[in-house]
Design an enzyme around this catalytic site. Structure first.
Site, short mmCIF file in Angstrom:
data_model
loop_
_atom_site.label_atom_id
_atom_site.label_comp_id
_atom_site.label_asym_id
_atom_site.label_seq_id
_atom_site.Cartn_x
_atom_site.Cartn_y
_atom_site.Cartn_z
N ASP A 1 0.82 -1.22 0.00
CA ASP A 1 0.00 0.00 0.00
C ASP A 1 0.85 1.28 0.00
O ASP A 1 1.97 1.28 0.54
CB ASP A 1 -0.92 -0.03 1.23
CG ASP A 1 -2.10 0.91 1.08
OD1 ASP A 1 -2.32 1.43 -0.02
OD2 ASP A 1 -2.80 1.13 2.10
N ASN B 1 -10.74 -2.65 -5.27
CA ASN B 1 -9.98 -1.75 -6.15
C ASN B 1 -10.64 -1.56 -7.52
O ASN B 1 -10.31 -0.62 -8.24
CB ASN B 1 -8.54 -2.24 -6.32
CG ASN B 1 -7.68 -2.12 -5.08
OD1 ASN B 1 -6.77 -2.91 -4.85
ND2 ASN B 1 -7.94 -1.10 -4.26
C1 IPE Z 1 -5.21 -2.68 -0.14
O1 IPE Z 1 -4.92 -1.33 -0.34
C2 IPE Z 1 -5.14 -3.46 -1.41
C3 IPE Z 1 -3.83 -3.49 -2.07
C4 IPE Z 1 -2.70 -3.08 -1.54
C5 IPE Z 1 -3.82 -4.04 -3.39
P1 IPE Z 1 -6.08 -0.26 -0.51
O2 IPE Z 1 -5.43 1.05 -0.64
O3 IPE Z 1 -7.02 -0.66 -1.58
O4 IPE Z 1 -6.86 -0.37 0.89
P2 IPE Z 1 -7.81 0.66 1.64
O5 IPE Z 1 -8.83 1.12 0.65
O6 IPE Z 1 -6.96 1.80 2.11
O7 IPE Z 1 -8.37 -0.10 2.79
C1 IPE Z 2 -1.49 0.34 -3.39
O1 IPE Z 2 -1.29 1.71 -3.39
C2 IPE Z 2 -1.78 -0.21 -4.76
C3 IPE Z 2 -3.14 -0.74 -4.92
C4 IPE Z 2 -4.09 -0.66 -4.05
C5 IPE Z 2 -3.43 -1.39 -6.18
P1 IPE Z 2 -2.50 2.73 -3.38
O2 IPE Z 2 -2.90 3.05 -4.76
O3 IPE Z 2 -3.61 2.23 -2.51
O4 IPE Z 2 -1.81 3.99 -2.70
P2 IPE Z 2 -2.47 5.02 -1.69
O5 IPE Z 2 -3.03 4.22 -0.55
O6 IPE Z 2 -3.54 5.73 -2.44
O7 IPE Z 2 -1.36 5.89 -1.28
MG MG Z 3 -4.06 2.46 -0.56
#
Ligand code: IPE
Ligand code: IPE
Ligand code: MG
Length: 231
Positions: A17, A65
């Site tokens: 994340d 996602n």
């Molecule tokens: C969790 O991250 C899923 C992945 C890292 C692929 P998210 O960014 O989607 O999670 P939330 O929405 O903050 O819980």
């Molecule tokens: C994780 O990074 C990747 C996926 C969830 C696919 P994020 O895209 O969630 O990054 P933040 O949480 O917005 O910084």
């Molecule tokens: Mg995230």
């Protein structure tokens, strides 16, 4: 330098994340963050396997996602498609088995075929296991398991029966879950398999999560006292 550990997790899960925030801090697009994030994966895997970890599960793209803007979803999937196709060769060379699981119904046929080919060509891998959770949600996984148990007419249901119907069938439970970016939640990742997992949270954003950060997480795990309900 080879790191020695007195105790190691057999199975580590990574919630990768913080790509978006990492990019924002650099004045770049979220998709740039996803590209940079994918570039550290190999180093993370190598560090784990060199240390002696046997199985790594990457939370790459969750069911939820899909609710992101289409251009971001498309780019994340494109990056993962490329990563899987590229990592497949490395996995074959290093005798690593690659497994990709989740709901693929919304993926395009070409990507599905490439995933299938990667999984098929590495299925004999014995020195390590990499799971990529893609289009994955733990609740959906459990629901699907129950649907399949009913479909198969199984009536004697134990904890192990349910495990055997999850995507991770036959694999050990996850011992350590690492989540980057400061969030302290599981976000629908390996809920059944993490019943006794140690949870490691770090503020480091995923694109900055390199070898030394992996070692730090494994060292932290080394210091845990896992009681499994005993004294
Ligand atoms: C969790 O991250 C899923 C992945 C890292 C692929 P998210 O960014 O989607 O999670 P939330 O929405 O903050 O819980
Ligand atoms: C994780 O990074 C990747 C996926 C969830 C696919 P994020 O895209 O969630 O990054 P933040 O949480 O917005 O910084
Ligand atoms: Mg995230």
């Amino acid at each position: 330098m080879k790191e020695e550990f007195s105790v190691l997790p057999v199975h580590v899960g990574f919630i990768m994340d913080g790509n978006g925030r990492w990019a924002k801090s650099k004045g770049k697009s979220r998709n740039f963050g996803h590209r940079k994030g994918s570039e550290v994966i190999e180093e993370v895997l190598k560090t784990c396997f060199d240390a002696g970890v046997k199985t790594v599960t990457l939370c790459a793209f969750s069911t939820e996602n899909w609710n992101r803007p289409k251009e971001e979803v498309d780019e994340i999937l494109r990056i993962l498609d490329k990563f899987i196709d590229k990592y497949r060769q490395k996995a074959s060379k290093e005798d690593i088995r690659l497994c990709v699981f989740g709901d693929f119904s919304r993926l395009d046929e070409n990507m599905k075929n490439r995933i299938e080919a990667a999984v098929e060509s590495t299925k004999g891998g014995k020195s390590g296991m990499v799971n990529i959770a893609l289009g994955y949600g733990s609740r959906q996984e459990i629901t699907r398991a129950i649907q399949n148990i009913i479909k198969d007419g199984v009536t004697q249901i134990t904890d192990d029966t349910l495990s055997d119907y999850l995507y991770t069938a036959g694999q050990p439970d996850v011992d350590l879950i690492v989540r980057t970016s400061g969030e302290q939640r599981l976000s629908n990742f390996l809920l059944y398999q993490s019943a006794y997992a140690e949870l490691y949270f770090t503020d480091v954003l995923w694109p900055d999560f390199k070898r030394e950060e992996v070692i730090k997480a494994l060292r932290w795990f080394e210091g845990r006292h896992r009681r499994f309900g005993k004294v």
